[in-house]
Design an enzyme around this catalytic site. Structure first.
Site, PDB file in Angstrom:
ATOM      1  N   CYS A 107       0.849  -1.194   0.000  1.00 25.52           N
ATOM      2  CA  CYS A 107       0.000   0.000   0.000  1.00 25.52           C
ATOM      3  C   CYS A 107       0.880   1.238   0.000  1.00 25.52           C
ATOM      4  O   CYS A 107       1.682   1.432   0.911  1.00 25.52           O
ATOM      5  CB  CYS A 107      -0.889  -0.006   1.241  1.00 25.52           C
ATOM      6  SG  CYS A 107      -1.734   1.557   1.535  1.00 25.52           S
ATOM      7  N   CYS A 111      -3.855   7.278  -1.879  1.00 24.77           N
ATOM      8  CA  CYS A 111      -5.145   7.346  -2.578  1.00 24.77           C
ATOM      9  C   CYS A 111      -6.245   7.939  -1.713  1.00 24.77           C
ATOM     10  O   CYS A 111      -7.204   8.502  -2.233  1.00 24.77           O
ATOM     11  CB  CYS A 111      -5.558   5.956  -3.028  1.00 24.77           C
ATOM     12  SG  CYS A 111      -4.189   4.972  -3.643  1.00 24.77           S
ATOM     13  N   THR A 198      -4.503   5.278   7.186  1.00 26.83           N
ATOM     14  CA  THR A 198      -3.460   4.934   6.217  1.00 26.83           C
ATOM     15  C   THR A 198      -2.543   6.129   5.955  1.00 26.83           C
ATOM     16  O   THR A 198      -3.004   7.209   5.593  1.00 26.83           O
ATOM     17  CB  THR A 198      -4.131   4.484   4.902  1.00 26.83           C
ATOM     18  OG1 THR A 198      -4.966   3.373   5.179  1.00 26.83           O
ATOM     19  CG2 THR A 198      -3.098   4.113   3.859  1.00 26.83           C
ATOM     20  N   GLU A 263      -0.435   2.251   9.025  1.00 26.62           N
ATOM     21  CA  GLU A 263      -1.711   2.588   9.656  1.00 26.62           C
ATOM     22  C   GLU A 263      -1.402   3.107  11.058  1.00 26.62           C
ATOM     23  O   GLU A 263      -0.558   2.566  11.749  1.00 26.62           O
ATOM     24  CB  GLU A 263      -2.631   1.365   9.773  1.00 26.62           C
ATOM     25  CG  GLU A 263      -2.770   0.524   8.509  1.00 26.62           C
ATOM     26  CD  GLU A 263      -3.489   1.214   7.373  1.00 26.62           C
ATOM     27  OE1 GLU A 263      -4.320   2.102   7.653  1.00 26.62           O
ATOM     28  OE2 GLU A 263      -3.215   0.880   6.207  1.00 26.62           O
ATOM     29  N   HIS A 298     -13.064   5.478  -3.487  1.00 24.38           N
ATOM     30  CA  HIS A 298     -12.035   4.696  -2.796  1.00 24.38           C
ATOM     31  C   HIS A 298     -12.192   3.191  -3.027  1.00 24.38           C
ATOM     32  O   HIS A 298     -11.204   2.466  -3.044  1.00 24.38           O
ATOM     33  CB  HIS A 298     -12.049   5.029  -1.306  1.00 24.38           C
ATOM     34  CG  HIS A 298     -10.754   4.702  -0.635  1.00 24.38           C
ATOM     35  ND1 HIS A 298      -9.531   5.006  -1.183  1.00 24.38           N
ATOM     36  CD2 HIS A 298     -10.488   4.065   0.533  1.00 24.38           C
ATOM     37  CE1 HIS A 298      -8.569   4.573  -0.387  1.00 24.38           C
ATOM     38  NE2 HIS A 298      -9.114   3.999   0.656  1.00 24.38           N
ATOM     39  N   TYR A 302      -9.139   0.376  -5.057  1.00 22.55           N
ATOM     40  CA  TYR A 302      -8.524  -0.889  -4.658  1.00 22.55           C
ATOM     41  C   TYR A 302      -8.037  -1.736  -5.830  1.00 22.55           C
ATOM     42  O   TYR A 302      -7.558  -2.852  -5.632  1.00 22.55           O
ATOM     43  CB  TYR A 302      -9.461  -1.658  -3.711  1.00 22.55           C
ATOM     44  CG  TYR A 302      -9.189  -1.234  -2.281  1.00 22.55           C
ATOM     45  CD1 TYR A 302      -9.536   0.038  -1.837  1.00 22.55           C
ATOM     46  CD2 TYR A 302      -8.528  -2.065  -1.391  1.00 22.55           C
ATOM     47  CE1 TYR A 302      -9.241   0.451  -0.553  1.00 22.55           C
ATOM     48  CE2 TYR A 302      -8.232  -1.659  -0.099  1.00 22.55           C
ATOM     49  CZ  TYR A 302      -8.589  -0.401   0.310  1.00 22.55           C
ATOM     50  OH  TYR A 302      -8.281   0.011   1.584  1.00 22.55           O
ATOM     51  N   CYS A 304      -5.467  -1.011  -6.856  1.00 19.13           N
ATOM     52  CA  CYS A 304      -4.069  -1.070  -6.409  1.00 19.13           C
ATOM     53  C   CYS A 304      -3.655  -2.521  -6.169  1.00 19.13           C
ATOM     54  O   CYS A 304      -2.522  -2.914  -6.428  1.00 19.13           O
ATOM     55  CB  CYS A 304      -3.872  -0.244  -5.142  1.00 19.13           C
ATOM     56  SG  CYS A 304      -4.752  -0.901  -3.700  1.00 19.13           S
ATOM     57  N   GLU A 452      -5.959  -5.441   4.669  1.00 13.35           N
ATOM     58  CA  GLU A 452      -6.414  -4.132   4.193  1.00 13.35           C
ATOM     59  C   GLU A 452      -7.425  -4.309   3.060  1.00 13.35           C
ATOM     60  O   GLU A 452      -8.380  -3.541   2.931  1.00 13.35           O
ATOM     61  CB  GLU A 452      -5.217  -3.307   3.719  1.00 13.35           C
ATOM     62  CG  GLU A 452      -5.576  -1.870   3.387  1.00 13.35           C
ATOM     63  CD  GLU A 452      -4.365  -1.056   2.977  1.00 13.35           C
ATOM     64  OE1 GLU A 452      -3.526  -1.598   2.241  1.00 13.35           O
ATOM     65  OE2 GLU A 452      -4.264   0.104   3.379  1.00 13.35           O
TER      66      GLU A 452
HETATM   67 FE1  SF4 Z   1      -3.317   1.774  -0.093  1.00 15.32          FE
HETATM   68 FE2  SF4 Z   1      -4.683   0.707  -2.123  1.00 15.32          FE
HETATM   69 FE3  SF4 Z   1      -5.908   2.271  -0.298  1.00 15.32          FE
HETATM   70 FE4  SF4 Z   1      -4.206   3.272  -2.129  1.00 15.32          FE
HETATM   71  S1  SF4 Z   1      -6.221   2.294  -2.500  1.00 15.32           S
HETATM   72  S2  SF4 Z   1      -4.288   3.796   0.029  1.00 15.32           S
HETATM   73  S3  SF4 Z   1      -2.653   1.665  -2.211  1.00 15.32           S
HETATM   74  S4  SF4 Z   1      -4.974   0.243   0.033  1.00 15.32           S
HETATM   75 FE    FE Z   2      -7.631   2.214   2.260  1.00 13.57          FE
END
Ligand code: SF4
Ligand code: FE
Length: 488
Positions: A107, A111, A198, A263, A298, A302, A304, A452
């Site tokens: 992570c 974001c 985060t 976190e 958001h 994810y 990501c 997460e």
């Molecule tokens: Fe972290 Fe993914 Fe959330 Fe971005 S979207 S803050 S990389 S968990």
């Molecule tokens: Fe998150």
């Protein structure tokens, strides 16, 4: 990462500038019962800083992917600070996120702020239109400053919640949801705490937002505000991650724990916020909409995890090769299954972005249903991808001796012999990829890849509620009735 001429007041451009900008801020950060003198030098915290720094370095390496032009300054800015101006912008955020997942395997934390600025932008506009408040120009003025400086904005949404069956004002301790304790001529005072935040310690500003739909009786809890991370009264307690002490050890046993998520519990102990940084003050009727808009962004962010999944699939494929079985049919089948699940995450997320619509304020917001479907997939599929990676890797993923044993002149050569894979493979390479799989599926970065994925941006049930609410079953029943020849 050490070359920088950055000075306070300069815009932050490179990862090295960013790391320099974090130094000497005097934040009250607690970790393992001690105040952390300088987070940038702490071996457990530094990997999370380096993951965030990757968001700057990518912008330098690939400006088309990770930068755009600010409509407020006319200068190029990091995409994480941009308010979307088209559906293509929403899609570009996802592409950037997948790339950063591939580069860090964890992570990269940035974001939340990106998704918060986009949802507050449109919500502040709506409040101004309907209530005559002046939040939107105030917010844009603040955001313009962020564009000039290139800072990291963190989001602070999740309250600690106390008794989950009670509303904020019904709690025996009023502070378990962040609330306004005083309204003054020059601003407001906030008290409470935000949980599992985060990248909070790695941010320059935090956007405080309500965590749930509020009733009119909860007016003091309906607050959105920008707070500088070093504002008096802010305290941070760092969350431990499984195996985080590996980050303090040698280079092989850490896997990719040279990067990590972060976190923290953020305590707001009577934090003063001037009015110019307040973007909601008691408008409870808008809190549900804020949560829905924020999560629309958001939950599709994810994707990501599809970038992180790319790394894990690559690791599984590598270890199969090192073991001499890259072509075994069951291995090929498992890799295909991993790819299928990983692309399913990406498809639903980027589909939500492609289906973005324009808000009244002018920015673009992802499709709510598809964003929630993306996040629901993310609560499950990484676990299955991780299971298959461990399946392919074999038991050595949990039985490898330490780096020190491999390096020892007496026992090291023995380990070299008995941990060898197929001919032509360097044993250390095999060990490294096994450590990577270990770290990503049960070590420090399993926090980012698995747990997460489960709870970030709302736990699974939160998405199922939205999916159920938006499913329009009446319309689907009508379709079924018509084709079945059922009257009415
Ligand atoms: Fe972290 Fe993914 Fe959330 Fe971005 S979207 S803050 S990389 S968990
Ligand atoms: Fe998150």
């Amino acid at each position: 990462m050490s070359d920088t001429t950055w000075q306070p007041g300069n815009p932050i451009v490179t990862g090295a500038d960013y790391v320099a900008s974090l130094r000497g801020r005097g934040l009250e950060v607690w970790l393992m019962g001690e105040r952390v003198e300088e987070p940038a030098d702490h071996p457990i915290i530094r990997p999370s800083i380096d993951a965030m720094a990757a968001t700057y370095d990518l912008a330098v390496a690939d400006p088309e992917l990770a930068t755009t032009v600010s409509p407020y300054t006319g200068e190029r800015i990091n995409r994480f600070l941009h308010v979307t101006e088209s559906a293509a912008d929403v899609v570009a955020q996802n592409r950037m996120q997948r790339r950063l997942g591939q580069l860090t395997g964890t992570c990269f934390q940035r974001c939340v702020g990106m998704d918060a600025i986009n949802s507050i932008f449109s919500l502040a506009w709506d409040m101004d239109e309907e209530l005559g408040t002046g939040y939107h120009p105030r917010f844009v003025a603040w955001l313009t400053g962020m564009h000039r400086s290139g800072l990291v904005i963190g989001g602070a949404m999740t309250d600690v919640k106390g008794d989950r069956s009670k509303s904020p004002s019904q709690q025996s301790d009023p502070d378990v949801y962040v609330h306004i304790v005083e309204r003054r001529d020059d601003g407001i005072v906030l008290r409470g705490a935000k949980a599992h935040q985060t990248g909070a310690v790695n941010s320059h500003w935090l956007l405080v937002m309500p965590t749930l739909r509020l009733d009119p009786t909860d007016g003091d809890y309906a607050v959105m505000a920008a707070v500088e991370v070093d504002a008096p009264g802010l305290r941070y307690v760092y969350g431990r991650q499984s195996c985080d002490s590996r980050s303090m050890q040698g280079s092989i046993d850490v896997g990719n724990a040279g990067f990590a998520g972060q976190e923290a519990l953020v305590v707001l102990d009577d934090v003063f916020v001037p009015w110019e940084h307040v973007f909601m003050d008691g408008e409870t009727a808008y809190t549900g909409e804020l949560v829905e808009r924020f999560t629309a962004y958001h939950r599709r962010s994810y994707v990501c995890k599809s970038g992180v999944g790319d790394v894990l699939i690559g690791a599984a494929s590598l270890v199969a090769d090192y073991n001499g079985v890259p072509s075994a049919s069951h291995i090929r089948d498992k890799i295909a299954e991993m790819v299928h699940m990983n692309e399913t995450i990406y498809a639903t997320g980027i589909g939500a972005s492609h289906e973005a619509h324009q808000t009244a304020a002018g920015n673009w917001e992802p499709d709510v249903m598809l964003a929630n479907v993306c996040k629901q997939n993310v609560t499950r599929l990484p676990y299955e991808i991780g299971r298959l990676a461990q399946d392919i890797a074999g038991g050595a993923v949990v039985t490898l001796p330490s780096e020190q044993d491999f390096a020892h002149p007496d026992i090291g050569p023995v380990l070299e012999k008995y941990f060898a894979g197929r001919d032509g493979v360097v044993t250390e390479d095999r060990v490294r990829v096994l450590r990577l799989i270990e770290n990503m599926t049960m070590g420090r970065n399993a926090v980012g890849y698995l747990t997460e994925s489960l709870h970030g941006a709302g736990s699974p049930q939160a998405q199922r509620i939205v999916i159920s609410r938006r499913a329009d079953l009446d319309e689907k029943r009508d379709m079924a009735r018509r084709l079945a020849g059922i009257d009415g």
